[in-house]
Write a protein that holds these residues in place. Structure first.
Motif, PDB file in Angstrom:
ATOM      1  N   PRO A 172      36.438 -89.232 105.333  1.00 31.13           N
ATOM      2  CA  PRO A 172      35.387 -90.249 105.449  1.00 31.13           C
ATOM      3  C   PRO A 172      34.435 -89.972 106.605  1.00 31.13           C
ATOM      4  O   PRO A 172      34.829 -89.427 107.643  1.00 31.13           O
ATOM      5  N   ALA A 173      33.181 -90.325 106.419  1.00 29.57           N
ATOM      6  CA  ALA A 173      32.135 -89.975 107.380  1.00 29.57           C
ATOM      7  C   ALA A 173      32.423 -90.483 108.788  1.00 29.57           C
ATOM      8  O   ALA A 173      32.250 -89.756 109.772  1.00 29.57           O
ATOM      9  N   ASP A 174      32.857 -91.724 108.904  1.00 29.03           N
ATOM     10  CA  ASP A 174      33.100 -92.260 110.235  1.00 29.03           C
ATOM     11  C   ASP A 174      34.413 -91.764 110.825  1.00 29.03           C
ATOM     12  O   ASP A 174      34.589 -91.778 112.054  1.00 29.03           O
ATOM     13  N   ALA A 175      35.351 -91.318 109.989  1.00 27.07           N
ATOM     14  CA  ALA A 175      36.557 -90.682 110.508  1.00 27.07           C
ATOM     15  C   ALA A 175      36.185 -89.353 111.167  1.00 27.07           C
ATOM     16  O   ALA A 175      36.682 -89.014 112.251  1.00 27.07           O
ATOM     17  N   LEU A 176      35.295 -88.605 110.540  1.00 31.90           N
ATOM     18  CA  LEU A 176      34.804 -87.368 111.149  1.00 31.90           C
ATOM     19  C   LEU A 176      34.042 -87.669 112.432  1.00 31.90           C
ATOM     20  O   LEU A 176      34.204 -86.967 113.444  1.00 31.90           O
ATOM     21  N   LEU A 177      33.221 -88.699 112.393  1.00 31.53           N
ATOM     22  CA  LEU A 177      32.439 -89.058 113.570  1.00 31.53           C
ATOM     23  C   LEU A 177      33.363 -89.381 114.747  1.00 31.53           C
ATOM     24  O   LEU A 177      33.070 -89.046 115.898  1.00 31.53           O
ATOM     25  N   ALA A 178      34.493 -90.010 114.470  1.00 31.24           N
ATOM     26  CA  ALA A 178      35.459 -90.312 115.531  1.00 31.24           C
ATOM     27  C   ALA A 178      36.026 -89.024 116.123  1.00 31.24           C
ATOM     28  O   ALA A 178      36.218 -88.920 117.348  1.00 31.24           O
ATOM     29  N   HIS A 179      36.284 -88.010 115.280  1.00 24.20           N
ATOM     30  CA  HIS A 179      36.753 -86.710 115.786  1.00 24.20           C
ATOM     31  C   HIS A 179      35.696 -86.066 116.674  1.00 24.20           C
ATOM     32  O   HIS A 179      36.011 -85.528 117.749  1.00 24.20           O
ATOM     33  N   PHE A 180      34.451 -86.084 116.219  1.00 26.77           N
ATOM     34  CA  PHE A 180      33.371 -85.478 117.001  1.00 26.77           C
ATOM     35  C   PHE A 180      33.269 -86.134 118.379  1.00 26.77           C
ATOM     36  O   PHE A 180      33.140 -85.453 119.408  1.00 26.77           O
TER      37      PHE A 180
END
Length: 311
Positions: A172-180
């Motif tokens: 999910p897009a915001d899951a990736l954003l959290a990793h970044f």
């Protein structure tokens, strides 16, 4: 230092990337409707007439024809970009980017935008005439995106014969954003740069095949480099790979010198330029991140492009 390589996935993700023409910065808000309606002088109690609700245009089909005329191309790119921005706003407001998948209209508009940029990348003269017809707020980003795509295309070696690629939907897009953002906090490398690297390398994790040189995972690490910078993590795990990428870029000069750090990641000035151009688009407007997130994986073959993911 990391071994020099030009992964097969660069022909998948990267080209798509550049083509990663992204979203422009034009304000996509719909014109505000009239606030009030004038009542007839003869009847001050009459109910104001209401304008009919604006109909949302049907999303384009996945393989709809791309115009070749600069004027129609400019209209098509403007429409796709504005529509994508509206769809992004709706998703961020009413959807669940942390867990859910993007709605179909958003996916289709992003694909339309991507395919237009891929055409412009391969047709420089038409692209120049198209830029001149775009709204000012979109012309600059469009030029940058086409420049990025053209550079990445120069690194691609078209595939001939049979080839197998493993692909899967991204996290999910915001899951990736959290990793970044977690990696940014730990190593000081801007999340937009990390996102742009992942975008170019594997289309946000869609490409799961190793490169022909053996680079693996969502950030495409060589095993030897991973041993030095992976901090004991799993090369295939998105969170671990993101921290390792930030660790490596920081050790190579980021954030003080992103060009030096990215050149260490991949010894190509075209690669460095593309990553920085895409990062700049996301830095200007986070909606561009969500637009890129919906770009699909294309393979460049000797018989033309082949799309591996998406509708």
């Amino acid at each position: 230092m990391r071994s020099r390589w030009r992964p097969v996935v660069a022909s998948l993700a990267g080209l798509a990337v550049a083509l990663s023409g992204c979203a422009g910065t034009r304000d996509a808000a719909a014109p505000a409707p009239d606030r009030t309606a004038t009542r007839p002088a003869s009847d001050q109690t009459a109910t104001p007439a209401r304008k009919p609700a604006r109909k949302t245009p049907a999303p384009p089909s996945p393989d709809s024809a791309i115009p070749t005329d600069p004027s129609r191309l400019a209209d098509a790119l403007t429409g796709a970009t504005d529509g994508l921005r509206r769809a992004t706003d709706d998703w961020l407001r009413d959807g669940d980017p942390a867990k859910g998948t993007p709605p179909e209209p958003m996916v289709l508009l992003a694909l339309r935008q991507q395919r237009i940029y891929r055409y412009l990348v391969r047709n420089p003269k038409v692209a120049s005439r198209t830029f001149a017809l775009l709204p000012k707020a979109l012309a600059g980003p469009a030029k940058d995106n086409v420049k990025a795509g053209r550079g990445l295309l120069s690194l691609v070696r078209p595939i001939s014969g049979a080839a197998k690629f493993r692909v899967r939907p991204p996290e999910p897009a915001d899951a990736l954003l959290a990793h970044f953002r977690r990696a940014e906090r730990r190593f000081g490398v801007e999340w937009e740069v990390l996102a742009a690297v992942m975008f170019v390398e594997t289309k946000f994790g869609r490409v799961r095949s190793p490169s022909y040189t053996g680079a693996k995972g969502p950030m495409q690490f060589m095993p030897g480099t991973w041993a030095a910078y992976g901090m004991g993590g799993d090369i295939l795990d998105t969170g671990d790979a993101m921290l390792a990428a930030a660790n490596y870029l920081h050790a190579s000069g980021a954030p003080r010198d992103y060009r030096r750090a990215l050149f260490a990641y991949n010894h190509s000035t075209a690669y460095v330029d593309a990553v920085l151009l895409h990062a700049r688009q996301m830095r200007r407007d986070i909606r561009n991140y969500y637009g890129y997130y919906n770009w699909q994986v294309f393979v460049v073959t000797t018989h033309g492009d082949r799309r591996l993911t998406g509708p």
